[in-house]
Motif scaffolding. Structure first.
Motif, mmCIF file in Angstrom:
data_model
loop_
_atom_site.group_PDB
_atom_site.id
_atom_site.type_symbol
_atom_site.label_atom_id
_atom_site.label_comp_id
_atom_site.label_asym_id
_atom_site.label_seq_id
_atom_site.Cartn_x
_atom_site.Cartn_y
_atom_site.Cartn_z
ATOM 1 N N LEU A 94 44.013 37.561 -23.647
ATOM 2 C CA LEU A 94 45.404 37.181 -23.611
ATOM 3 C C LEU A 94 46.026 37.546 -22.156
ATOM 4 N N GLY A 95 45.336 38.379 -21.428
ATOM 5 C CA GLY A 95 45.616 38.763 -20.171
ATOM 6 C C GLY A 95 46.612 39.712 -20.032
ATOM 7 N N GLU A 96 46.730 40.554 -21.062
ATOM 8 C CA GLU A 96 47.943 41.652 -21.296
ATOM 9 C C GLU A 96 47.339 42.852 -20.337
ATOM 10 N N VAL A 97 46.035 42.951 -20.477
ATOM 11 C CA VAL A 97 45.627 44.165 -19.657
ATOM 12 C C VAL A 97 44.592 43.512 -18.532
ATOM 13 N N ASP A 98 44.157 44.495 -17.525
ATOM 14 C CA ASP A 98 43.142 43.914 -16.431
ATOM 15 C C ASP A 98 41.625 44.388 -16.962
ATOM 16 N N ALA A 99 41.644 45.379 -17.857
ATOM 17 C CA ALA A 99 40.255 45.670 -18.433
ATOM 18 C C ALA A 99 40.609 46.441 -19.669
ATOM 19 N N ALA A 100 39.164 46.389 -20.281
ATOM 20 C CA ALA A 100 39.103 46.937 -21.654
ATOM 21 C C ALA A 100 37.634 47.438 -21.748
ATOM 22 N N LEU A 101 37.479 48.545 -22.770
ATOM 23 C CA LEU A 101 35.926 48.795 -23.302
ATOM 24 C C LEU A 101 35.778 48.166 -24.439
ATOM 25 N N VAL A 102 34.768 47.354 -24.463
ATOM 26 C CA VAL A 102 34.379 46.600 -25.796
ATOM 27 C C VAL A 102 32.878 46.794 -25.860
ATOM 28 N N TYR A 103 32.448 46.013 -26.968
ATOM 29 C CA TYR A 103 31.116 46.042 -27.172
ATOM 30 C C TYR A 103 30.329 44.716 -26.429
ATOM 31 N N ARG A 104 29.271 45.044 -25.881
ATOM 32 C CA ARG A 104 28.854 43.941 -25.125
ATOM 33 C C ARG A 104 28.599 42.619 -26.240
ATOM 34 N N THR A 105 28.580 42.812 -27.370
ATOM 35 C CA THR A 105 28.468 41.826 -28.144
ATOM 36 C C THR A 105 29.624 40.845 -28.261
ATOM 37 N N ASP A 106 31.040 41.668 -28.200
ATOM 38 C CA ASP A 106 32.059 41.125 -28.175
ATOM 39 C C ASP A 106 32.520 40.394 -26.952
ATOM 40 N N VAL A 107 32.158 40.835 -25.718
ATOM 41 C CA VAL A 107 31.913 39.933 -24.515
ATOM 42 C C VAL A 107 31.306 38.689 -24.746
ATOM 43 N N GLN A 108 30.293 38.692 -25.320
ATOM 44 C CA GLN A 108 29.321 37.610 -25.660
ATOM 45 C C GLN A 108 30.059 36.433 -26.383
ATOM 46 N N ALA A 109 30.390 37.235 -27.478
ATOM 47 C CA ALA A 109 31.017 36.272 -28.648
ATOM 48 C C ALA A 109 32.403 35.650 -27.835
ATOM 49 N N ALA A 110 33.122 36.171 -26.990
ATOM 50 C CA ALA A 110 34.331 35.524 -26.321
ATOM 51 C C ALA A 110 33.914 34.477 -25.510
ATOM 52 N N GLY A 111 32.633 34.259 -25.206
ATOM 53 C CA GLY A 111 32.307 32.993 -24.348
ATOM 54 C C GLY A 111 32.884 33.089 -22.943
ATOM 55 N N GLY A 112 33.639 32.054 -22.315
ATOM 56 C CA GLY A 112 34.006 31.853 -20.952
ATOM 57 C C GLY A 112 35.447 32.869 -21.025
ATOM 58 N N LYS A 113 35.920 33.143 -21.976
ATOM 59 C CA LYS A 113 37.441 33.729 -22.028
ATOM 60 C C LYS A 113 37.523 35.042 -21.329
ATOM 61 N N VAL A 114 36.436 35.996 -21.249
ATOM 62 C CA VAL A 114 36.397 37.046 -20.522
ATOM 63 C C VAL A 114 35.389 37.126 -19.720
ATOM 64 N N GLU A 115 35.137 38.086 -18.851
ATOM 65 C CA GLU A 115 33.903 38.521 -18.002
ATOM 66 C C GLU A 115 33.356 39.839 -18.434
#
Length: 261
Positions: free
Chosen positions: A188-209
């Protein structure tokens, strides 16, 4: 003539015997079908397993047409507490051994938990990285808006460990109760960065980097699974756990970015 009658009688007897044997075979098949799992299997699973477990649940249902898989996803710590309080569930899959051990110690697990996957953290930033985040050190700064998991949940405990290893005191603007809530802050762009699992980054597709950092390899989370002692559908629970440990499931986990045993 007597010889012909005797031969005819023998043939008839053989036919009857074969027919009875055939009936016995049909009964055996019916009994085998009766042993197949059916009904609903309720799975309590860590939030980071949402996408993979939904896919695997569909595959499990396809292999067992009489079964319906129902999920409750959330923070492993919260799910463990619900199980200890008597919530009706058949299977528990945790994002950390510590939360599974709480359920084991409470006598709520059938048999011994088995590790089926592992995961590690990754920095997630909104698409385009507007906060210009470069690495873990940015989490020690007050300028960027940052999100972390609460420390009592597995992703938060892993984050605490990597910060201690890196010698960084994090400055989060928010702490969320599970990793999906943290990821939502990023998408949602509410934060500049977060720590999540790498699987969550992958699952989000192009929504996050995603941004890797070396300390993540020193705080790997193992994921254990077990059928529960008071499972309403014990047979289906055992079958589901076996399926999650199968080679078929390992391919799904690997494709989602998990490591497998």
């Amino acid at each position: 003539m007597n010889k012909l009658r005797t031969l005819s009688t023998a043939v008839a007897a053989l036919a009857v015997t074969a027919g009875l044997a055939g009936c016995g075979s049909d009964d055996s098949t019916t009994a085998g079908n009766a042993d197949q799992v059916s009904g609903t299997v309720t799975v309590f699973a860590a939030a980071s397993l949402t996408e993979t477990f939904k896919q695997l649940g569909t595959e499990f249902e396809a292999a067992h047409p009489g079964v319906k898989v129902v999920y409750s996803f959330g923070a492993s710590s919260a799910l463990a507490e619900q199980i200890k309080q008597g919530a009706p569930a058949d299977v528990f899959a945790s994002a950390a051994p510590a939360n599974m051990q709480q359920v084991v110690d409470a006598g709520e697990v059938q048999g011994s938990p088995a590790t089926f996957a592992s995961n590690r953290l990754e920095i997630a930033v909104p698409k385009g990285n507007p906060g210009k985040i470069t690495g873990l050190a940015d989490f020690g700064k007050t300028e960027p808006k940052l999100a972390l998991c609460a420390e009592q949940v597995p992703c938060g405990a892993a984050a605490k460990k990597v910060f201690e290893i890196a010698g960084i005191t994090p400055q989060p603007d928010t702490r969320e109760q599970d990793v999906k809530a943290v990821l939502t802050k990023v998408t949602l762009g509410e934060v500049d960065a977060a720590l999540v699992y790498r699987t969550d980054v992958q699952a989000a597709g192009g929504k996050v980097e995603g941004i890797d950092f070396p300390e993540s390899g020193k705080a790997v989370n193992a994921y254990p699974i077990a059928p529960l002692a008071e499972a309403p559908n014990a047979k289906a629970a055992a079958a589901f756990v076996d399926f999650i440990k199968s080679d078929q499931a390992k391919q799904v986990f690997a494709g989602a970015g998990f490591d497998t045993p």
